[in-house]
Write a protein that holds these residues in place. Structure first.
Motif, mmCIF file in Angstrom:
data_model
loop_
_atom_site.group_PDB
_atom_site.id
_atom_site.type_symbol
_atom_site.label_atom_id
_atom_site.label_comp_id
_atom_site.label_asym_id
_atom_site.label_seq_id
_atom_site.Cartn_x
_atom_site.Cartn_y
_atom_site.Cartn_z
ATOM 1 N N ALA A 134 4.741 -12.938 -5.073
ATOM 2 C CA ALA A 134 6.226 -12.981 -5.299
ATOM 3 C C ALA A 134 6.761 -11.957 -6.110
ATOM 4 N N SER A 135 5.883 -11.310 -6.716
ATOM 5 C CA SER A 135 6.039 -9.888 -7.580
ATOM 6 C C SER A 135 6.658 -8.706 -6.640
ATOM 7 N N GLU A 136 5.795 -8.918 -5.408
ATOM 8 C CA GLU A 136 6.242 -7.715 -4.669
ATOM 9 C C GLU A 136 7.545 -7.812 -4.091
ATOM 10 N N MET B 230 13.785 -6.454 -4.131
ATOM 11 C CA MET B 230 14.923 -7.039 -4.087
ATOM 12 C C MET B 230 15.762 -6.700 -5.148
ATOM 13 N N ASP B 231 15.008 -6.402 -6.368
ATOM 14 C CA ASP B 231 15.494 -5.743 -7.504
ATOM 15 C C ASP B 231 15.978 -4.330 -7.077
ATOM 16 N N GLN B 232 15.353 -3.548 -6.261
ATOM 17 C CA GLN B 232 15.511 -1.977 -6.022
ATOM 18 C C GLN B 232 16.682 -2.146 -5.014
ATOM 19 N N HIS C 111 26.618 -12.168 0.481
ATOM 20 C CA HIS C 111 25.693 -11.177 -0.196
ATOM 21 C C HIS C 111 26.564 -10.057 -1.000
ATOM 22 N N TYR C 112 27.397 -10.755 -1.768
ATOM 23 C CA TYR C 112 28.342 -9.870 -2.745
ATOM 24 C C TYR C 112 27.542 -9.143 -3.412
ATOM 25 N N ALA C 113 26.204 -9.307 -3.857
ATOM 26 C CA ALA C 113 25.629 -8.536 -4.781
ATOM 27 C C ALA C 113 24.278 -8.066 -4.053
ATOM 28 N N GLY C 114 24.487 -8.260 -2.760
ATOM 29 C CA GLY C 114 23.308 -7.575 -1.978
ATOM 30 C C GLY C 114 22.432 -8.608 -1.615
ATOM 31 N N MET C 115 20.889 -8.415 -1.569
ATOM 32 C CA MET C 115 20.278 -9.398 -1.048
ATOM 33 C C MET C 115 20.187 -10.717 -2.264
ATOM 34 N N ILE C 116 20.005 -11.829 -1.701
ATOM 35 C CA ILE C 116 19.995 -12.886 -2.575
ATOM 36 C C ILE C 116 18.310 -13.288 -2.837
ATOM 37 N N PRO C 117 18.029 -13.209 -4.034
ATOM 38 C CA PRO C 117 16.675 -13.541 -4.530
ATOM 39 C C PRO C 117 16.178 -15.004 -3.810
ATOM 40 N N LYS C 118 15.047 -15.019 -3.244
ATOM 41 C CA LYS C 118 14.364 -16.195 -2.707
ATOM 42 C C LYS C 118 13.150 -16.216 -2.984
ATOM 43 N N ALA D 241 19.162 -4.667 -4.866
ATOM 44 C CA ALA D 241 20.306 -5.031 -5.559
ATOM 45 C C ALA D 241 20.809 -4.012 -6.517
ATOM 46 N N LYS D 242 19.953 -3.244 -6.941
ATOM 47 C CA LYS D 242 20.510 -2.005 -7.848
ATOM 48 C C LYS D 242 21.072 -1.095 -7.040
ATOM 49 N N ARG D 243 20.586 -0.590 -5.947
ATOM 50 C CA ARG D 243 21.264 0.283 -4.918
ATOM 51 C C ARG D 243 22.484 -0.109 -4.577
ATOM 52 N N PHE D 244 22.669 -1.434 -3.940
ATOM 53 C CA PHE D 244 23.906 -1.887 -3.692
ATOM 54 C C PHE D 244 25.122 -1.841 -4.926
ATOM 55 N N ALA D 245 24.481 -2.366 -6.047
ATOM 56 C CA ALA D 245 25.571 -2.130 -7.084
ATOM 57 C C ALA D 245 25.821 -0.974 -7.615
ATOM 58 N N ASP D 246 25.154 0.124 -7.549
ATOM 59 C CA ASP D 246 25.446 1.392 -7.866
ATOM 60 C C ASP D 246 26.351 1.887 -6.797
ATOM 61 N N ALA D 247 26.208 1.476 -5.494
ATOM 62 C CA ALA D 247 27.246 2.131 -4.568
ATOM 63 C C ALA D 247 28.568 1.479 -4.834
ATOM 64 N N LEU D 248 28.719 0.150 -5.070
ATOM 65 C CA LEU D 248 29.919 -0.425 -5.508
ATOM 66 C C LEU D 248 30.585 0.198 -6.805
#
Length: 981
Positions: free
Chosen positions: A519-521, A526-528, A484-491, A530-537
């Motif tokens: 799926a859109s929900e 997951m996008d939120q 999970h290097y970029a947070g959650m993995i889209p599935k 991923a952004k939260r995780f990437a912003d922290a890094l």
């Protein structure tokens, strides 16, 4: 801005007409005097007066410097403005195996190669600490020449840059790329012997004393009441060994990410360097919510602390109120990214229910109220079978829970049973799962659980696997961070669409679709995340996200690689010349380090770890310790630091035989037990204590004559301690065949000691009346670390279990294997041979197997625990009537005659080791810093005995039950107690 690539001159030597000038960054804060070497892409390559080559993005230079470069470019443009790159020059007719092909000196060839690699590869392999593929030294020519660009061998570097498939580097579509002429330059550089140039100025060596002085001086600058909360993390040993700045930055990135991944603070913490080279970092433990107890768990796990004896060191200890105020960054990244430190430092609870309570997440209520969102699919990158992920909102972001399965059929088929979890027959039945939750600072925490929701260290490989690990085992923490290097993995959910396409096949279609939603929900959530995780890094300075470049897992893998002479010397705080000089007088460890004295020689990390403490003594970095305090009856006590050969006489009193204990008549197993029943509140009186055990003790056995304890040790030793005189009888050293001595047992007659090691080898030592231990036989039949040993009542046979999930029965006199039991799910934790020498028992904690001792034919196989990972220890009673298995904090006990399970013995800590008393009525269980004595049939805890320091590594009880011995983790003492009369 970006400049079109052009080369001002071919080599540094041709720039003699250009004078050094002062360069300034865009902020005006940083200035440097340097000579322009080349404009390379969008970077200016400069040479400092000390000879160091540096590269600075042009966009970060001041306006005046950028104007200077533009004017210089215009000045060099003329009727023929194109200036060829060095790789575009046509080769001469000279041999392709010499630098003269390009008509340049070896140094200039090295400069050109470094510039080409910096331009095409550095952005992914070193710049700002990036470590794609764990390869962060692409512009460190010296290290390239030792690893993937070795002259005279097939070069992995050339193989990748010349590849004609998807493995080509740089990857297809990446710019700039290496041309055929560029590759020829690199080929010629390797063929010329991979020469280097002085791209790094000489670094001042940082001694152990200097390091401690820096820390002490920094401590004194902190408020007096805050000093006890300060801790330090160091990279000085890597800096001293010549690790490049790019590689050091990767360690800094990994440290910053891990530190914040172990924090419950809402604010991100960026470690503050106290030295100009950024190799020593200060941490206020309060910032990450660490307690003194958490720090002690780090201390107890750290094998690399070299305790200085200077006034500055004493000042550090006093101000921080600890004897270990600093640890190494590389070890910390390796150790704290996996259990047990990952669990203890992040303070993770033992169950998913406790974690959910802590995070204020009510999973069942969310499912019932249709607030959870699910996605199920046939296969993921980790799970071997179909998998379900489930999202819940938490106060800090998200709480993700996966449900994993050992198969795809029956109630483990999510397409047939998509609802649950529950005990109803119409719900799925899972075998475990992974929990990923948002930490207050935006990073992630992880928890692996079994089917009951109990925390486990590793996931069973038949359910989940990590291809980056040699054994493919998913380890909590580091494996999750890598994946999970970029947070959650889209599935993408497959159950919901299947139900919508065939609603008539599902009576409960509405219930299913209420959870398996559009799926859109899930995509939005997951996008939120991923952004939260990437912003922290990004706030930590980590901007490049890739699985193969994830810094924590990459540097953890780097840590366990073989280490060379420069790094070994630096880890002791010595320069190479001084290390080699001291090694001449280091009699005990000289042989182990001999491989370092040949060109390119290395030593294994695990070997280095095991002998580090002894080597510090032998290299005269610390004083030799005395094993125990002076005996009351015999003040002359042998020192642990005195070397002995495996056949040396054991000094001190010999082990006097009682009765006919040394005759050839086989002795029955002791069954006399404790002469009078123990009662609640009975006291255990300390009778002997052996301190300063350096690396500690891995295994214990008490001689049938009661006055001698054999201690198997991780540093390839067996030490014999005399209980009566509180002294060392002797020591066997240099047990290279065994490596760490992980299990040992005396035969019932006391004539032999059977010792097993981490190598999987077993050695039998004869014990004589004069106190000699001599090798008399061996059994090399195991492939993994020996976990447990039982010896038959006649002393003829041994049953041994290993970490590779196999138990083997063999004859002690000949070393001949009789039979084996295999196919356990986990390491074998306990074994037993019946008194009639017909039957053998073995367990991994999850399953009990009974088999014919002479043929190995199975007799029965019974399930015990939820999984082999739910407990650390197990034990059979001497008469084979009882089996005890740890179950997280509790102990489960079975009557093996009826297979009736007793009421569990309830505890509150992980149990690391257990053993029954010879009376078959009492059970000793070791946890953290204490041993509990249970009368297990009455479910009564009779005694709780405190033991010095750490987790109890091993327990042993004497043949008459009067004495028991226990030893804690590294740095603890071996303590022997006697039951009060």
């Amino acid at each position: 801005m970006r400049f079109t690539f052009f080369l001002l001159l071919l080599a540094i030597t041709a720039l003699s007409s250009l004078q050094a000038r002062e360069w300034t960054d865009a902020t005006g804060k940083y200035r440097i005097e340097a000579k322009l070497v080349v404009v390379h892409g969008d970077k200016a390559v400069l040479e400092r007066p000390d000879g160091k080559i540096i590269s600075i993005p042009i966009a970060k230079l001041s306006d005046a410097d950028q104007t200077f470069l533009k004017e210089l470019a215009a000045k060099n443009a003329g009727p023929n403005p194109k200036i060829n790159r060095p790789a575009d020059r046509k080769p001469s007719a000279a041999s392709p195996n010499s630098a003269s092909t390009l008509n340049v000196s070896p140094k200039d060839l090295a400069v050109q190669t470094e510039l080409l690699l910096r331009d095409a590869c550095h952005r992914c392999h070193g710049e700002d600490g990036t470590s794609e593929g764990g390869f962060n030294f692409v512009v460190n020519l010296g290290k390239l020449a030792k690893t993937i660009a070795v002259p005279g061998e097939d070069s992995q570097l050339l193989e990748r840059i010349q590849a004609d498939d998807d493995s080509v580097m740089p990857p297809s579509g990446e710019e700039p790329r290496l041309s055929e002429r560029d590759i020829q330059v690199i080929e010629q550089w390797i063929a010329a012997g991979a020469p280097t140039f002085d791209d790094e100025p000489t670094r001042p060596f940082v001694s152990n004393e200097q390091l401690v002085q820096w820390i002490d001086e920094d401590l004194q600058k902190q408020p007096e009441r805050s000093q006890r909360f300060m801790r330090y993390f160091t990279l000085t040993h890597l800096y001293n060994s010549g690790v490049s700045e790019d590689e050091l930055q990767t360690y800094r990135n990994a440290f910053a990410k891990l530190l914040n991944s172990l924090s419950w603070n809402a604010d991100l913490i960026i470690p503050e360097a106290i030295d100009s080279a950024r190799t020593v970092f200060r941490l206020d433990m309060r910032q990450v919510h660490w307690t003194q107890t958490i720090w002690r768990s780090i201390e107890e796990a750290n094998p690399y602390f070299l305790m200085p004896r200077t006034p500055h060191a004493k000042s550090c200890f006093d101000r921080t109120e600890t004897t270990m105020p600093f640890v190494r960054v590389d070890w910390f990244v390796f150790a704290a990214s996996k259990p047990p430190l990952y669990h203890s430092v992040l303070n993770l609870p033992e169950t998913d229910a406790d974690l959910e309570n802590m995070l204020r997440v009510n999973v069942q209520a969310n499912i019932n109220q249709e607030m959870a969102i699910r996605a199920a699919f046939n296969r993921s990158g980790v799970s071997q079978n179909n998998r379900l992920i489930e999202w819940h909102k938490s106060p800090y972001g998200s709480y993700w829970k996966s449900y994993d399965f050992a198969s795809n059929t029956g109630r483990q088929n999510l397409f047939e049973y998509p609802l649950g979890p529950s005990h109803r027959r119409d719900s799925f039945k899972h075998d475990g799962g992974e929990i990923i939750f948002t930490l207050p600072n935006g990073l992630q925490g992880y928890l692996l659980t079994d089917e009951q929701g109990l925390r486990i260290d590793q996931g069973p490989t038949q359910i989940v696997s990590d291809p980056k690990q040699p054994d493919r085992t998913v380890t909590n923490g580091v494996s999750c961070m890598s994946c999970h290097y970029a947070g959650m993995i889209p599935k993408r959910d497959e159950v919901g669409p299947a139900v919508q396409a065939n609603r008539s096949a599902f009576d409960d279609a509405d219930d299913i679709l209420a959870l398996y939603r559009d799926a859109s929900e899930l995509d939005r959530i997951m996008d939120q995340d991923a952004k939260r995780f990437a912003d922290a890094l990004d706030n930590l300075g980590i901007t490049t996200l890739s699985r193969s470049g994830e810094s924590i897992s990459a540097m953890s893998s780097r840590f366990i690689q073989d280490i060379d002479l420069e790094q070994v010397a630096s880890e002791f705080g010595l320069q190479v010349e001084e290390f080699l000089e001291r090694l001449q007088d280091a009699s005990r460890v000289a042989r182990i380090f001999s491989s370092l004295q040949i060109s390119g020689g290395t030593i294994k990390r695990d070997v280095f770890k095991e002998m580090f403490a002894d080597a510090c003594v032998d290299l005269q970095l610390i004083e030799a310790n005395v094993v125990s305090r002076p005996s009351r009856s015999n003040p002359s006590v042998a020192s642990m630091s005195k070397p002995r050969s495996a056949s040396s006489t054991i000094s001190g009193n010999p082990m006097h035989a009682a009765g006919d204990a040394r005759s050839n008549t086989p002795a029955a197993r002791p069954t006399n037990g404790i002469t009078a029943p123990m009662k609640v509140g009975s006291k255990l009186v300390p009778v002997a204590k052996f301190s300063d055990l350096s690396w500690g003790v891995k295994s214990l056995a008490i001689h049938p004559n009661q006055n001698v304890v054999a201690a198997g040790r991780p540093d390839r030793k067996i030490t014999l301690f005399n209980i009566d005189h509180e002294s060392v009888l002797g020591e066997l050293t240099g047990l290279d065949m065994l490596q760490a001595v992980t299990a040992c047992a005396f035969t019932p007659d006391g004539n032999h000691l059977v010792a097993g090691g981490s190598s999987g080898h077993i050695v039998i030592y004869s014990v004589t009346q004069k106190g000699l231990l001599r090798p008399s036989g061996q059994f090399p039949g195991h492939n993994g670390e020996i976990q447990c040993i039982d010896i038959s009542s006649s002393g003829r046979y041994a049953l041994t279990g290993d970490g590779k999930k196999v138990a083997r029965c063999w004859e002690i006199a000949t070393g001949k294997e009789l039979s084996m039991i295999g196919n356990f799910e986990g390491p074998v934790k306990a074994v037993h041979l019946s008194d009639d020498e017909r039957t053998m028992f073995a367990t991994d904690g999850a399953t009990l197997v009974e088999a014919n001792m002479h043929t190995g034919s199975p007799i029965s196989k019974r399930p015990l625990n939820r999984s082999w990972a739910s407990g650390q220890s197990a034990a059979f009673s001497p008469d084979g009537a009882w089996l005890a298995v740890a179950d997280t904090y509790n102990i489960r006990v079975w009557d093996l005659k009826t297979f009736r399970e007793l009421e569990p013995l309830i505890g509150n800590e992980t149990l690391w080791t257990m053993c029954f008393a010879p009376d078959n009525q009492h059970l000793f269980a070791g946890a953290r810093g204490k041993v509990d004595v249970w009368e297990f049939q009455r479910n009564a805890r009779l005694q709780r005995q405190s033991i010095e320091r750490g987790y109890i590594q091993s327990l042993a009880v004497s043949a008459d039950g009067r004495h028991f011995a226990a030893v804690g983790s590294i740095g603890g003492s071996l303590e022997v107690f006697s039951r009060d009369k």
